[in-house]
Enzyme design. Sequence first.
Site, PDB file in Angstrom:
ATOM      1  CG  ASP A   1      -5.137   3.838 -11.597  1.00  0.00           C
ATOM      2  OD1 ASP A   1      -4.664   2.727 -11.299  1.00  0.00           O
ATOM      3  OD2 ASP A   1      -4.573   4.924 -11.303  1.00  0.00           O
ATOM      4  CB  ILE A   2      -6.436   8.054  -8.460  1.00  0.00           C
ATOM      5  CG1 ILE A   2      -6.880   9.444  -8.004  1.00  0.00           C
ATOM      6  CG2 ILE A   2      -4.968   7.824  -8.185  1.00  0.00           C
ATOM      7  CD1 ILE A   2      -6.867   9.603  -6.491  1.00  0.00           C
TER       8      ILE A   2
ATOM      9  N   GLY B   1       6.564  -3.894  -8.995  1.00  0.00           N
ATOM     10  CA  GLY B   1       6.069  -2.521  -8.979  1.00  0.00           C
ATOM     11  C   GLY B   1       4.738  -2.385  -8.265  1.00  0.00           C
ATOM     12  CD  GLN B   2       0.796  -6.001  -5.000  1.00  0.00           C
ATOM     13  OE1 GLN B   2       1.537  -6.988  -5.000  1.00  0.00           O
ATOM     14  NE2 GLN B   2      -0.427  -6.024  -4.503  1.00  0.00           N
TER      15      GLN B   2
ATOM     16  CG  HIS C   1      -4.637  -3.651  -7.837  1.00  0.00           C
ATOM     17  ND1 HIS C   1      -3.906  -3.749  -6.675  1.00  0.00           N
ATOM     18  CD2 HIS C   1      -3.832  -3.032  -8.749  1.00  0.00           C
ATOM     19  CE1 HIS C   1      -2.714  -3.201  -6.866  1.00  0.00           C
ATOM     20  NE2 HIS C   1      -2.639  -2.768  -8.109  1.00  0.00           N
TER      21      HIS C   1
HETATM   22  P1  5GP Z   1      -0.023  -1.114  -8.545  1.00  0.00           P
HETATM   23  O1  5GP Z   1       1.205  -0.316  -8.854  1.00  0.00           O
HETATM   24  O2  5GP Z   1      -0.089  -1.508  -7.081  1.00  0.00           O
HETATM   25  O3  5GP Z   1      -0.224  -2.282  -9.478  1.00  0.00           O
HETATM   26  O4  5GP Z   1      -1.243  -0.175  -8.857  1.00  0.00           O
HETATM   27  C1  5GP Z   1      -1.843   0.658  -7.911  1.00  0.00           C
HETATM   28  C2  5GP Z   1      -2.724   1.609  -8.684  1.00  0.00           C
HETATM   29  O5  5GP Z   1      -3.580   2.250  -7.754  1.00  0.00           O
HETATM   30  C3  5GP Z   1      -1.943   2.702  -9.405  1.00  0.00           C
HETATM   31  O6  5GP Z   1      -2.212   2.632 -10.806  1.00  0.00           O
HETATM   32  C4  5GP Z   1      -2.454   3.992  -8.777  1.00  0.00           C
HETATM   33  O7  5GP Z   1      -2.607   5.051  -9.709  1.00  0.00           O
HETATM   34  C5  5GP Z   1      -3.792   3.570  -8.185  1.00  0.00           C
HETATM   35  N1  5GP Z   1      -4.197   4.333  -7.011  1.00  0.00           N
HETATM   36  C6  5GP Z   1      -3.410   4.710  -5.965  1.00  0.00           C
HETATM   37  N2  5GP Z   1      -4.137   5.380  -5.054  1.00  0.00           N
HETATM   38  C7  5GP Z   1      -5.419   5.429  -5.537  1.00  0.00           C
HETATM   39  C8  5GP Z   1      -6.639   6.001  -5.029  1.00  0.00           C
HETATM   40  O8  5GP Z   1      -6.707   6.582  -3.951  1.00  0.00           O
HETATM   41  N3  5GP Z   1      -7.754   5.850  -5.805  1.00  0.00           N
HETATM   42  C9  5GP Z   1      -7.724   5.201  -7.009  1.00  0.00           C
HETATM   43  N4  5GP Z   1      -8.882   5.133  -7.675  1.00  0.00           N
HETATM   44  N5  5GP Z   1      -6.595   4.651  -7.509  1.00  0.00           N
HETATM   45  C10 5GP Z   1      -5.453   4.762  -6.778  1.00  0.00           C
END
Ligand code: 5GP
Length: 110
Positions: free
Chosen positions: A30-31, A91-92, A98
């Site tokens: 994760d970034i 919060g997605q 993923h």
């Molecule tokens: P969500 O909130 O949708 O469950 O999680 C999305 C995740 O993707 C977040 O933890 C966010 O830090 C990660 N993320 C967003 N943009 C990028 C990216 O460009 N590269 C990577 N490796 N992770 C990302």
Amino acid sequence: MSDCLFCKIVAGEIPARITYEDELLLAFHDIAPKADTHLLVIPKQHIENLNDLSADDAELMSHLMLKLPVIARQQQLNGFRTIANTGKDSGQEVFHMHFHILGGEQLPGF
Ligand code: 5GP
Ligand code: ZN
């Protein structure tokens, strides 16, 4: 999906620190890590989230679930937390399914 961030990572159009890849899955860091180790495990196929699944995805999902501990062990994680945010209310933020893998430290209570 052409405008999907994670599809672009699958296509190699956006760089990622990939830790695991097979014909169906990709895992990468994760970034913005929320634990010492924070990975994202995704299907290469674009699926929005768990709400988007059908019975046709049973084999893929079984494969994904069985690979989660394998991917975690590759990072020396003995215990880990798995989170799959599903839908805006959860919060997605990225609408390509993923599974977060969090570990590498004593995680706070949930
Ligand atoms: P969500 O909130 O949708 O469950 O999680 C999305 C995740 O993707 C977040 O933890 C966010 O830090 C990660 N993320 C967003 N943009 C990028 C990216 O460009 N590269 C990577 N490796 N992770 C990302
Ligand atoms: Zn996608």
